[in-house]
Design a protein around this motif. Structure first.
Motif, PDB file in Angstrom:
ATOM      1  N   LYS A   1      34.099 -22.714  39.082  1.00  0.00           N
ATOM      2  CA  LYS A   1      33.290 -22.709  40.301  1.00  0.00           C
ATOM      3  C   LYS A   1      33.935 -23.575  41.386  1.00  0.00           C
ATOM      4  CE  LYS A   1      28.811 -24.110  40.086  1.00  0.00           C
ATOM      5  NZ  LYS A   1      28.406 -25.092  41.110  1.00  0.00           N
ATOM      6  N   SER A   2      34.400 -24.743  41.013  1.00  0.00           N
ATOM      7  CA  SER A   2      34.997 -25.645  42.011  1.00  0.00           C
ATOM      8  C   SER A   2      36.202 -24.981  42.680  1.00  0.00           C
ATOM      9  CB  SER A   2      35.477 -26.935  41.328  1.00  0.00           C
ATOM     10  OG  SER A   2      34.385 -27.656  40.845  1.00  0.00           O
ATOM     11  N   ILE A   3      37.061 -24.372  41.876  1.00  0.00           N
ATOM     12  CA  ILE A   3      38.265 -23.748  42.433  1.00  0.00           C
ATOM     13  C   ILE A   3      37.896 -22.512  43.247  1.00  0.00           C
ATOM     14  CG2 ILE A   3      40.404 -22.538  41.779  1.00  0.00           C
ATOM     15  CD1 ILE A   3      40.868 -24.617  39.692  1.00  0.00           C
TER      16      ILE A   3
ATOM     17  N   HIS B   1      35.162 -21.943  45.079  1.00  0.00           N
ATOM     18  CA  HIS B   1      34.725 -22.353  46.435  1.00  0.00           C
ATOM     19  C   HIS B   1      35.934 -22.695  47.303  1.00  0.00           C
ATOM     20  CE1 HIS B   1      30.395 -22.748  45.860  1.00  0.00           C
ATOM     21  NE2 HIS B   1      30.533 -23.546  44.839  1.00  0.00           N
ATOM     22  N   ARG B   2      36.826 -23.494  46.728  1.00  0.00           N
ATOM     23  CA  ARG B   2      37.974 -23.990  47.505  1.00  0.00           C
ATOM     24  C   ARG B   2      38.923 -22.868  47.890  1.00  0.00           C
ATOM     25  NH1 ARG B   2      35.709 -27.909  44.537  1.00  0.00           N
ATOM     26  NH2 ARG B   2      36.048 -30.112  45.025  1.00  0.00           N
ATOM     27  N   ALA B   3      39.066 -21.876  47.006  1.00  0.00           N
ATOM     28  CA  ALA B   3      39.980 -20.764  47.299  1.00  0.00           C
ATOM     29  C   ALA B   3      39.500 -20.016  48.543  1.00  0.00           C
ATOM     30  CB  ALA B   3      40.039 -19.828  46.097  1.00  0.00           C
TER      31      ALA B   3
ATOM     32  N   ALA C   1      32.172 -41.975  42.968  1.00  0.00           N
ATOM     33  CA  ALA C   1      33.310 -41.096  42.655  1.00  0.00           C
ATOM     34  C   ALA C   1      32.825 -39.663  42.776  1.00  0.00           C
ATOM     35  CB  ALA C   1      33.810 -41.367  41.242  1.00  0.00           C
ATOM     36  N   SER C   2      33.036 -39.057  43.938  1.00  0.00           N
ATOM     37  CA  SER C   2      32.532 -37.704  44.173  1.00  0.00           C
ATOM     38  C   SER C   2      33.610 -36.850  44.815  1.00  0.00           C
ATOM     39  CB  SER C   2      31.304 -37.763  45.091  1.00  0.00           C
ATOM     40  OG  SER C   2      31.086 -36.497  45.687  1.00  0.00           O
ATOM     41  N   ALA C   3      33.960 -35.773  44.122  1.00  0.00           N
ATOM     42  CA  ALA C   3      34.950 -34.849  44.680  1.00  0.00           C
ATOM     43  C   ALA C   3      34.397 -34.149  45.905  1.00  0.00           C
ATOM     44  CB  ALA C   3      35.344 -33.827  43.626  1.00  0.00           C
ATOM     45  N   GLN C   4      33.094 -34.041  45.978  1.00  0.00           N
ATOM     46  CA  GLN C   4      32.510 -33.365  47.140  1.00  0.00           C
ATOM     47  C   GLN C   4      32.673 -34.207  48.404  1.00  0.00           C
ATOM     48  OE1 GLN C   4      28.513 -32.412  45.920  1.00  0.00           O
ATOM     49  NE2 GLN C   4      29.207 -30.787  44.554  1.00  0.00           N
ATOM     50  N   ILE C   5      32.453 -35.514  48.287  1.00  0.00           N
ATOM     51  CA  ILE C   5      32.646 -36.383  49.460  1.00  0.00           C
ATOM     52  C   ILE C   5      34.129 -36.374  49.855  1.00  0.00           C
ATOM     53  CG2 ILE C   5      32.392 -38.706  50.414  1.00  0.00           C
ATOM     54  CD1 ILE C   5      30.246 -39.260  48.314  1.00  0.00           C
TER      55      ILE C   5
ATOM     56  N   ILE D   1      30.921 -34.823  34.502  1.00  0.00           N
ATOM     57  CA  ILE D   1      29.629 -35.096  35.145  1.00  0.00           C
ATOM     58  C   ILE D   1      28.637 -33.939  34.959  1.00  0.00           C
ATOM     59  CG2 ILE D   1      30.356 -34.280  37.458  1.00  0.00           C
ATOM     60  CD1 ILE D   1      28.151 -37.358  36.646  1.00  0.00           C
ATOM     61  N   ASP D   2      29.123 -32.704  34.926  1.00  0.00           N
ATOM     62  CA  ASP D   2      28.193 -31.572  34.796  1.00  0.00           C
ATOM     63  C   ASP D   2      27.896 -31.236  33.337  1.00  0.00           C
ATOM     64  OD1 ASP D   2      28.044 -31.322  37.550  1.00  0.00           O
ATOM     65  OD2 ASP D   2      29.717 -29.911  37.653  1.00  0.00           O
ATOM     66  N   GLU D   3      28.529 -31.960  32.406  1.00  0.00           N
ATOM     67  CA  GLU D   3      28.416 -31.581  30.994  1.00  0.00           C
ATOM     68  C   GLU D   3      27.421 -32.433  30.201  1.00  0.00           C
ATOM     69  OE1 GLU D   3      30.549 -29.594  32.815  1.00  0.00           O
ATOM     70  OE2 GLU D   3      32.153 -31.002  32.418  1.00  0.00           O
TER      71      GLU D   3
ATOM     72  N   VAL E   1      20.861 -36.888  41.073  1.00  0.00           N
ATOM     73  CA  VAL E   1      20.957 -36.183  42.358  1.00  0.00           C
ATOM     74  C   VAL E   1      21.738 -34.876  42.243  1.00  0.00           C
ATOM     75  CG1 VAL E   1      20.581 -38.196  43.828  1.00  0.00           C
ATOM     76  CG2 VAL E   1      22.904 -37.676  43.066  1.00  0.00           C
ATOM     77  N   LYS E   2      21.673 -34.262  41.078  1.00  0.00           N
ATOM     78  CA  LYS E   2      22.312 -32.949  40.918  1.00  0.00           C
ATOM     79  C   LYS E   2      21.300 -31.861  41.294  1.00  0.00           C
ATOM     80  CE  LYS E   2      26.321 -34.448  39.842  1.00  0.00           C
ATOM     81  NZ  LYS E   2      27.421 -34.220  40.764  1.00  0.00           N
ATOM     82  N   GLU E   3      21.500 -30.629  40.805  1.00  0.00           N
ATOM     83  CA  GLU E   3      20.610 -29.532  41.180  1.00  0.00           C
ATOM     84  C   GLU E   3      19.146 -29.879  40.876  1.00  0.00           C
ATOM     85  OE1 GLU E   3      23.651 -29.392  40.205  1.00  0.00           O
ATOM     86  OE2 GLU E   3      24.603 -27.438  40.513  1.00  0.00           O
TER      87      GLU E   3
HETATM   88  C1  S3P Z   1      32.091 -30.640  42.296  1.00  0.00           C
HETATM   89  C2  S3P Z   1      31.964 -32.002  42.183  1.00  0.00           C
HETATM   90  C3  S3P Z   1      30.920 -32.646  41.369  1.00  0.00           C
HETATM   91  C4  S3P Z   1      30.213 -31.665  40.435  1.00  0.00           C
HETATM   92  C5  S3P Z   1      29.921 -30.355  41.109  1.00  0.00           C
HETATM   93  C6  S3P Z   1      31.202 -29.705  41.582  1.00  0.00           C
HETATM   94  C7  S3P Z   1      33.176 -30.094  43.143  1.00  0.00           C
HETATM   95  O1  S3P Z   1      29.962 -33.213  42.237  1.00  0.00           O
HETATM   96  O2  S3P Z   1      29.007 -32.219  39.942  1.00  0.00           O
HETATM   97  O3  S3P Z   1      29.259 -29.462  40.216  1.00  0.00           O
HETATM   98  O4  S3P Z   1      33.495 -28.892  43.020  1.00  0.00           O
HETATM   99  O5  S3P Z   1      33.727 -30.850  43.955  1.00  0.00           O
HETATM  100  P1  S3P Z   1      30.180 -34.682  42.906  1.00  0.00           P
HETATM  101  O6  S3P Z   1      31.327 -34.571  43.816  1.00  0.00           O
HETATM  102  O7  S3P Z   1      28.922 -34.967  43.643  1.00  0.00           O
HETATM  103  O8  S3P Z   1      30.408 -35.600  41.778  1.00  0.00           O
END
Ligand code: S3P
Length: 451
Positions: A33-35, A37-39, A179-183, A332-334, A359-361
């Motif tokens: 899913k992460s890849i 979105h980014r693609a 530590a958030s990849a989204q930020i 984190i999602d596991e 603060v997830k879904e």
């Molecule tokens: C994701 C980062 C994670 C993860 C989310 C996908 C991403 O969130 O929980 O399902 O694709 O960057 P955080 O960045 O809030 O940790």
């Protein structure tokens, strides 16, 4: 500001999973899913045609695709998982005519806030009742520092949000508060249109797909170690992004469901194909191996720039372990599915440092705890730690689990039902569509029984 109401949810569809015979067979879980979105997003931000294979065709990703279209990309599905994106390029995006409705997608909405924030366009972000509860200040704060303006927002920095981006984002040096990849990704995506060098520093390394894909598209991005396990990422603004073909590997977060199911259903022996082995995503695998899981990592190889492998997974006698907080970003999602595995172990499993689960879904700490309790599994919460009392193969089940619009809560407890004396039900299976639309079919092909 316009008056808004979240779309009314249609009728919930409950689903039960019951004790199943040994799981057998080979499966390939859907694309990461992460890849995915980014693609799509990098496709939008480069000029020319990006071809994507193995895209996750789940609702979250399709929403990101719709948003990219609204910003001017032309996107076409050419076959199962095969997509073509014709981008607009950095700084050349179109102001969307309508609200960008991200449904349940936290990642899509946050990454696109970065895109809008760093381009001189105005966009309104909204989503379902779950997305409307999620904190967005963590994304908006750095974007405002870069020059974006939050025109309107709902109390506490939540959606709906009207964001005015800037056509000349200021280069910043930013330490992420968690530590958030989204930020990190939102800042890097905004910084693409900046005339200078932007630096993001994180105390603990989060998933690095944005950096890797940006480098693959030709950006100058450097990631260095910072302190004990952290990273310092610097990006030179205004690169010429050149489209490059993307092959999306199988999502380790989705693979986790058949993986744990095979560990806890007696007699199971399955193969999971093509799972991404990026070390920033394999915390669950390490933890399960520490618990005594019989997982053979086969045919390690590189596909589309990521390490992948096939996993042979056999039913195992698991034992409880102590999972360090430092491992949280890589799994984190596991945690919901780990809690299920832990309940089938002998002894206690302690999972440390789970504040971000709130603060997830959904508030996943509460949702997991409630699901365990209703199915007869004992647990304790101590601050941000969750302790699950393993009960081996003792009887459990018969609970109806509230999913709170959270796909991973739904799938985790359905997996529990496959190895429980009495069936486990979830109140709404439709939300699984966001990340793993083929979940039921894939699990059924292995021998899982649902009703
Ligand atoms: C994701 C980062 C994670 C993860 C989310 C996908 C991403 O969130 O929980 O399902 O694709 O960057 P955080 O960045 O809030 O940790």
């Amino acid at each position: 500001m316009q008056v808004n109401t979240a779309p009314a949810p249609a009728l919930a569809v409950s689903l039960s999973a019951r004790r199943s015979g040994p799981l057998k067979g080979r499966v390939r879980p859907p694309g990461d899913k992460s890849i995915s979105h980014r693609a799509l997003i990098l496709g939008l931000l480069s000029v020319g045609e990006t071809r994507i294979e193995g895209l996750l065709e789940g609702d979250d990703v399709l929403r990101t695709g719709a948003a990219c279209r609204a910003l001017g990309a032309s996107i076409e599905r050419t076959g199962e998982g095969s997509w073509r994106v014709r981008g607009r390029g950095i700084g050349a995006l179109r102001t969307p005519a309508e609200t960008l409705d991200f449904g349940n997608a936290g990642t899509g909405s946050r990454l696109m806030m970065g895109v809008v924030g760093g381009n001189g366009i105005l966009a309104r972000f909204d989503g379902d009742a779950s997305l409307r509860k999620r904190p967005m200040r963590r994304i908006l704060d750095p974007l405002v520092l870069m020059g974006a303006e939050v025109k309107t927002q709902t109390e506490g920095g939540r959606c709906p949000i009207l964001l005015q981006g800037t056509q000349e984002p200021a280069p910043i040096e930013y330490r992420t508060p968690v530590a958030s990849a989204q930020i990190k990704s939102a800042i890097l995506l905004a910084a693409l249109n900046s005339p200078g060098q932007t630096i993001v520093i994180e105390r603990e390394a989060s998933r690095d797909h944005t950096e890797k894909m940006l480098a693959y598209f030709g950006a100058e991005v450097v990631s260095e170690r910072e302190g004990d396990g952290g990273r310092r990422i610097s990006l030179k603004g205004r690169p010429e992004l050149a489209p490059a073909p993307i092959v999306v590997p199988a999502d380790p977060s989705s693979s986790a469901f058949p993986l744990v199911a095979a560990l806890i259903v007696p007699g199971s022996d399955i193969i999971i194909e093509g799972m991404m082995m990026n070390p920033l995503r394999t915390g669950l695998l390490i933890t399960l191996q520490e618990m005594g899981a019989r997982i053979d990592v086969l045919d390690r190889r590189s596909e589309g720039g990521e390490d992948v492998a096939d996993l042979r997974v056999r039913a195992s006698d698991l034992r409880g372990v102590d999972v360090p907080a430092a491992r949280a970003p890589s799994m984190i999602d596991e945690y919901p599915i780990l809690a299920i595995a832990a309940s089938f172990a002998s002894g206690e499993t302690r999972m440390r440092g789970l504040a971000e689960l709130r603060v997830k879904e959904s508030d996943r700490l509460e949702a997991v705890a409630a699901g365990l309790a209703t199915n007869g599994v004992a647990y304790t919460i101590d601050g941000d730690d969750l302790m699950v009392s393993g009960m081996g193969s003792a009887a459990r089940g018969n609970g109806l689990v509230a999913t709170h619009l959270d796909h991973r809560i739904a799938m985790s407890f359905l997996v529990m039902g496959l190895a429980s004396e009495r069936a486990v039900s979830v109140d709404d299976e439709r939300i699984i569509e966001t990340s793993f639309p083929t979940f039921r079919a894939l699990m059924t092909s292995l021998g899982a029984e649902f009703a």
